[in-house]
Design a protein around this motif. Structure first.
Motif, PDB file in Angstrom:
ATOM      1  N   GLU A   1       9.421  14.060 -22.437  1.00  0.00           N
ATOM      2  CA  GLU A   1      10.128  12.906 -22.986  1.00  0.00           C
ATOM      3  C   GLU A   1      12.257  13.108 -21.986  1.00  0.00           C
ATOM      4  O   GLU A   1      12.335  11.883 -21.865  1.00  0.00           O
ATOM      5  CB  GLU A   1      10.982  12.943 -24.189  1.00  0.00           C
ATOM      6  N   LYS A   2      11.575  14.343 -22.085  1.00  0.00           N
ATOM      7  CA  LYS A   2      13.140  14.735 -21.036  1.00  0.00           C
ATOM      8  C   LYS A   2      12.528  14.278 -19.549  1.00  0.00           C
ATOM      9  O   LYS A   2      13.936  13.740 -18.944  1.00  0.00           O
ATOM     10  CB  LYS A   2      13.735  16.113 -21.212  1.00  0.00           C
ATOM     11  N   ALA A   3      12.158  14.250 -19.285  1.00  0.00           N
ATOM     12  CA  ALA A   3      11.464  13.643 -17.659  1.00  0.00           C
ATOM     13  C   ALA A   3      11.597  12.135 -18.457  1.00  0.00           C
ATOM     14  O   ALA A   3      11.694  11.723 -17.285  1.00  0.00           O
ATOM     15  CB  ALA A   3      10.612  14.331 -17.881  1.00  0.00           C
ATOM     16  N   ARG A   4      11.428  11.506 -18.632  1.00  0.00           N
ATOM     17  CA  ARG A   4      11.438  10.499 -19.278  1.00  0.00           C
ATOM     18  C   ARG A   4      13.038  10.040 -19.415  1.00  0.00           C
ATOM     19  O   ARG A   4      13.033   8.833 -18.629  1.00  0.00           O
ATOM     20  CB  ARG A   4      10.472   9.437 -20.481  1.00  0.00           C
ATOM     21  N   GLN A   5      13.861  10.455 -19.553  1.00  0.00           N
ATOM     22  CA  GLN A   5      15.276  10.358 -20.265  1.00  0.00           C
ATOM     23  C   GLN A   5      15.598  10.158 -18.540  1.00  0.00           C
ATOM     24  O   GLN A   5      16.749   9.061 -18.749  1.00  0.00           O
ATOM     25  CB  GLN A   5      15.619  11.194 -21.504  1.00  0.00           C
ATOM     26  N   GLN A   6      15.497  11.554 -17.397  1.00  0.00           N
ATOM     27  CA  GLN A   6      16.080  11.747 -16.716  1.00  0.00           C
ATOM     28  C   GLN A   6      15.328  10.396 -15.297  1.00  0.00           C
ATOM     29  O   GLN A   6      16.531  10.044 -14.897  1.00  0.00           O
ATOM     30  CB  GLN A   6      16.063  13.347 -15.969  1.00  0.00           C
ATOM     31  N   ILE A   7      14.391  10.550 -15.661  1.00  0.00           N
ATOM     32  CA  ILE A   7      13.926   9.544 -14.753  1.00  0.00           C
ATOM     33  C   ILE A   7      14.750   7.724 -14.741  1.00  0.00           C
ATOM     34  O   ILE A   7      15.409   7.703 -14.257  1.00  0.00           O
ATOM     35  CB  ILE A   7      12.455   8.640 -14.491  1.00  0.00           C
ATOM     36  N   LYS A   8      15.030   7.434 -16.218  1.00  0.00           N
ATOM     37  CA  LYS A   8      15.970   6.243 -17.153  1.00  0.00           C
ATOM     38  C   LYS A   8      17.300   6.171 -16.463  1.00  0.00           C
ATOM     39  O   LYS A   8      17.995   5.472 -16.110  1.00  0.00           O
ATOM     40  CB  LYS A   8      15.595   6.696 -18.480  1.00  0.00           C
ATOM     41  N   LEU A   9      17.562   7.060 -16.712  1.00  0.00           N
ATOM     42  CA  LEU A   9      18.858   7.654 -16.209  1.00  0.00           C
ATOM     43  C   LEU A   9      18.970   7.166 -15.344  1.00  0.00           C
ATOM     44  O   LEU A   9      20.270   6.682 -14.699  1.00  0.00           O
ATOM     45  CB  LEU A   9      19.752   8.655 -16.712  1.00  0.00           C
ATOM     46  N   GLY A  10      17.908   8.600 -13.979  1.00  0.00           N
ATOM     47  CA  GLY A  10      18.750   8.186 -12.819  1.00  0.00           C
ATOM     48  C   GLY A  10      18.372   6.690 -12.200  1.00  0.00           C
ATOM     49  O   GLY A  10      18.811   5.882 -11.364  1.00  0.00           O
ATOM     50  N   VAL A  11      17.153   6.024 -12.463  1.00  0.00           N
ATOM     51  CA  VAL A  11      17.251   4.401 -11.751  1.00  0.00           C
ATOM     52  C   VAL A  11      18.073   3.781 -12.772  1.00  0.00           C
ATOM     53  O   VAL A  11      18.600   2.885 -11.721  1.00  0.00           O
ATOM     54  CB  VAL A  11      15.993   3.688 -13.169  1.00  0.00           C
ATOM     55  N   GLU A  12      18.703   3.782 -13.241  1.00  0.00           N
ATOM     56  CA  GLU A  12      20.167   3.055 -13.697  1.00  0.00           C
ATOM     57  C   GLU A  12      20.793   3.119 -13.402  1.00  0.00           C
ATOM     58  O   GLU A  12      21.674   2.523 -12.402  1.00  0.00           O
ATOM     59  CB  GLU A  12      19.953   3.843 -15.370  1.00  0.00           C
ATOM     60  N   GLU A  13      21.666   4.352 -12.816  1.00  0.00           N
ATOM     61  CA  GLU A  13      22.196   5.025 -12.121  1.00  0.00           C
ATOM     62  C   GLU A  13      22.168   4.849 -10.290  1.00  0.00           C
ATOM     63  O   GLU A  13      23.071   3.737 -10.126  1.00  0.00           O
ATOM     64  CB  GLU A  13      22.385   6.454 -11.617  1.00  0.00           C
ATOM     65  N   LEU A  14      21.569   4.506  -9.769  1.00  0.00           N
ATOM     66  CA  LEU A  14      21.061   3.556  -8.970  1.00  0.00           C
ATOM     67  C   LEU A  14      21.293   2.445  -8.674  1.00  0.00           C
ATOM     68  O   LEU A  14      21.965   1.728  -8.020  1.00  0.00           O
ATOM     69  CB  LEU A  14      19.499   4.840  -8.222  1.00  0.00           C
ATOM     70  N   TYR A  15      20.322   1.918  -9.671  1.00  0.00           N
ATOM     71  CA  TYR A  15      20.491   0.204  -9.880  1.00  0.00           C
ATOM     72  C   TYR A  15      22.098   0.319  -9.442  1.00  0.00           C
ATOM     73  O   TYR A  15      22.408  -1.269  -8.984  1.00  0.00           O
ATOM     74  CB  TYR A  15      19.714  -0.617 -11.182  1.00  0.00           C
ATOM     75  N   TYR A  16      22.534   0.190 -10.386  1.00  0.00           N
ATOM     76  CA  TYR A  16      24.006   0.581 -10.506  1.00  0.00           C
ATOM     77  C   TYR A  16      24.692   0.357  -8.859  1.00  0.00           C
ATOM     78  O   TYR A  16      26.079  -0.362  -8.501  1.00  0.00           O
ATOM     79  CB  TYR A  16      25.186   0.625 -11.263  1.00  0.00           C
ATOM     80  N   ALA A  17      24.264   1.578  -8.994  1.00  0.00           N
ATOM     81  CA  ALA A  17      24.775   1.949  -6.725  1.00  0.00           C
ATOM     82  C   ALA A  17      24.475   1.021  -5.853  1.00  0.00           C
ATOM     83  O   ALA A  17      25.490   0.490  -5.514  1.00  0.00           O
ATOM     84  CB  ALA A  17      24.422   3.285  -6.722  1.00  0.00           C
ATOM     85  N   ILE A  18      23.424   0.694  -6.186  1.00  0.00           N
ATOM     86  CA  ILE A  18      22.989  -0.301  -5.268  1.00  0.00           C
ATOM     87  C   ILE A  18      24.014  -1.533  -5.114  1.00  0.00           C
ATOM     88  O   ILE A  18      24.476  -2.331  -3.977  1.00  0.00           O
ATOM     89  CB  ILE A  18      21.337  -0.718  -5.307  1.00  0.00           C
ATOM     90  N   LEU A  19      23.819  -2.318  -6.696  1.00  0.00           N
ATOM     91  CA  LEU A  19      24.883  -3.597  -6.463  1.00  0.00           C
ATOM     92  C   LEU A  19      26.014  -3.330  -6.329  1.00  0.00           C
ATOM     93  O   LEU A  19      26.875  -3.742  -5.218  1.00  0.00           O
ATOM     94  CB  LEU A  19      24.597  -3.483  -8.215  1.00  0.00           C
ATOM     95  N   ILE A  20      26.255  -2.522  -6.829  1.00  0.00           N
ATOM     96  CA  ILE A  20      28.129  -1.685  -6.140  1.00  0.00           C
ATOM     97  C   ILE A  20      27.841  -1.951  -4.118  1.00  0.00           C
ATOM     98  O   ILE A  20      28.705  -2.658  -3.736  1.00  0.00           O
ATOM     99  CB  ILE A  20      28.130  -0.763  -6.802  1.00  0.00           C
ATOM    100  N   ASN A  21      27.208  -1.242  -3.873  1.00  0.00           N
ATOM    101  CA  ASN A  21      27.154  -0.849  -2.587  1.00  0.00           C
ATOM    102  C   ASN A  21      26.697  -1.790  -1.557  1.00  0.00           C
ATOM    103  O   ASN A  21      27.986  -2.325  -1.039  1.00  0.00           O
ATOM    104  CB  ASN A  21      25.891   0.204  -2.241  1.00  0.00           C
ATOM    105  N   ARG A  22      26.104  -3.050  -2.607  1.00  0.00           N
ATOM    106  CA  ARG A  22      25.540  -4.295  -1.488  1.00  0.00           C
ATOM    107  C   ARG A  22      26.986  -5.683  -1.564  1.00  0.00           C
ATOM    108  O   ARG A  22      27.372  -5.566  -0.984  1.00  0.00           O
ATOM    109  CB  ARG A  22      24.228  -5.146  -2.572  1.00  0.00           C
ATOM    110  N   LYS A  23      28.070  -5.024  -3.051  1.00  0.00           N
ATOM    111  CA  LYS A  23      29.122  -6.138  -3.432  1.00  0.00           C
ATOM    112  C   LYS A  23      30.113  -5.257  -2.014  1.00  0.00           C
ATOM    113  O   LYS A  23      30.951  -5.837  -1.253  1.00  0.00           O
ATOM    114  CB  LYS A  23      29.794  -5.846  -4.376  1.00  0.00           C
ATOM    115  N   GLN A  24      29.832  -4.122  -1.584  1.00  0.00           N
ATOM    116  CA  GLN A  24      31.158  -2.823  -0.568  1.00  0.00           C
ATOM    117  C   GLN A  24      30.624  -3.372   0.955  1.00  0.00           C
ATOM    118  O   GLN A  24      31.511  -3.578   1.178  1.00  0.00           O
ATOM    119  CB  GLN A  24      31.249  -2.069  -1.569  1.00  0.00           C
TER     120      GLN A  24
END
Length: 460
Positions: free
Chosen positions: A168-191
């Motif tokens: 369960e913890k691994a699933r949480q960490q993956i979910k958080l990691g995906v969300e962070e990268l998802y937004y980071a990629i969106l921000i990076n493309r705008k930058q």
């Protein structure tokens, strides 16, 4: 004199026309790149998270670990059942054993005047035959060990629960990691979009100075400064592109995505928060790290209990049956029933040391739990503060985006009426791209803070 003036005016008009054409062509290139980007596949945040759940290898390894522990529980349960041993043997004996009865070994007898011995000469009697067949069955039912076996089953279940919580913890960490990268990629493309516009603006300014040099209206140091500024903008753009490649590489590792895709910008709801103390109280019950330590403590306590039950002697009942064919020395059919008692006195010493080790393990888990509670409470406080800060930052960023969009609209309208240059439109586009990336960053902080707060307190 008049010819020289006319020549300068002609040069200025040509340069101005070239600058406008250059800026106009750049605007067309920007729109073309946007249209090309629309041809890629588009995924939402939920789709990317689902892909990570399906394809992440570490998550699959954690799932197999849970299955392994479940198999361990079933294995220990089997130990409570009777032990049944079956055996069978076939032998071919080339030399058959013989029993020799010596002459007169059975006595001397008289018949009238005639005396004779039994046997009257050495006699050899064959024992068995060439073929020897044996078979048997043995059953042993442990009795005193049933208590220890049941405790072992409970301990194995507790260990399985630890693995489930780690999954369960691994699933949480993956979910958080995906969300962070998802937004980071969106921000990076705008930058990157902003940086590309800034690079083109620097090129336009450099072109203007070069044109002014030709017309005799600028000096060489102006050109050198703009060349340095252009190089700096290109360096920033290169860094952003490298960051984007690294983000996407990490996203591929987490999700298993192969081709680069576009992301749908997710809606950011206005979350309603509980009080800080309510989140802390909920974390004591629901936090995954704390629950893992609870299960580890339970596992250690059950291990101690099982070790203490090892002081009990082994008592069990058994039954057996054997069949022998091919020899006359033993009965063909034999059956036995009995009770077995064994007690390894050395276990009294080794179990005592094991109990001490498990007591130390229990104290370790208790201290770790107390430290984890302090860490979780601190993380909850930080996430709660970040929620408030990010909410205010989003409001400011939204106002800036609104004003930048209005400014861009005004400059586009003025450009269409000939009151603005295309350069000013591009500059407004760059400012809007920067404001948008700042808004994305603020919303990223808000969403991640809320998710962190939820995971810390609710365990989901």
């Amino acid at each position: 004199m008049i010819k020289r003036t006319l020549k300068k005016l002609s040069i200025r008009m040509k340069l101005k026309i070239n600058r406008n054409i250059r800026a106009f062509l750049f605007i067309c290139v920007v729109f073309t790149l946007q249209i090309q980007a629309q041809g890629r596949e588009t995924l939402s945040l939920e789709q990317v998270i689902d892909s990570a759940y399906r394809n992440n290898h570490l998550l699959k390894a954690a799932e197999w670990q849970v299955k392994e522990k479940e198999g361990k529980v079933a294995e220990i349960k089997v130990k409570a059942l009777p032990i049944v041993l079956l055996s069978g043997t076939y032998l071919y004996n080339h030399n058959i054993g013989k029993l020799t009865v010596e002459e007169g070994a059975l006595g001397t007898y008289s018949l009238g005047t005639f005396n004779f011995q039994v046997p009257y000469e050495d006699t050899k009697i064959a024992i068995g035959n060439h073929h020897l067949i044996t078979g048997g069955a043995f059953l042993y039912q442990p009795l005193s060990q049933q208590f220890k076996i049941r405790t072992g089953v409970e301990a194995a279940r507790a260990d399985t629960e630890v693995s489930r919580k780690e999954l369960e913890k691994a699933r949480q960490q993956i979910k958080l990691g995906v969300e962070e990268l998802y937004y980071a990629i969106l921000i990076n493309r705008k930058q990157i979009e902003e940086a590309e516009l800034r690079v083109e603006l620097a090129k336009v300014e450099l072109y203007d100075v070069e044109s002014a040099l030709i017309a005799g209206e600028a000096i060489q140091p102006d050109k050198a400064g703009l060349q340095a500024e252009l190089a700096d903008k290109e360096k920033d753009l290169l860094k952003l592109r490298i960051d984007g490649l690294n983000y996407w590489s990490n996203m591929q590792q987490l999700t298993g995505l192969v081709d680069e895709v576009d992301f749908v910008y997710p809606d950011v709801p206005d979350y309603s928060l509980l009080s800080l103390e309510e989140y802390k109280r909920a974390a004591k019950v629901n936090n995954v790290d704390i629950r893992i330590l609870d299960k580890e403590e339970q596992y250690a306590l059950l291990g101690k209990k099982a070790t203490q039950q090892g002081y009990i002697p082994d008592v069990g009942v058994f039954a057996g049956y054997s069949y022998i064919h091919g020899t006359d020395l033993f009965s063909n059919n034999t059956s036995v029933v009995g009770v077995n008692f064994s007690w390894n006195l050395q276990n009294l010493l080794t179990n005592k040391q094991s109990v001490r080790q498990l007591d130390a393990k229990i104290h370790q888990v208790t201290e770790k739990r107390m430290d984890t509670e302090l860490q979780v409470n601190s993380q909850i406080e930080n996430a709660y503060r970040n929620m408030d800060y990010s909410r205010e930052l989003i409001g400011v960023a939204l106002r800036e985006v609104k004003y930048r969009m209005e400014d861009l609209q005004v400059k586009e309208e003025r450009w269409l009426t000939g009151l603005n240059t295309p350069r000013e439109v591009v500059e407004a586009q760059a400012d809007l791209a920067k404001a948008t990336s700042d808004l994305y960053a603020a919303q990223l902080g808000y969403v991640l803070a809320y998710n962190q707060l939820t995971l810390l307190s609710q365990g989901r």
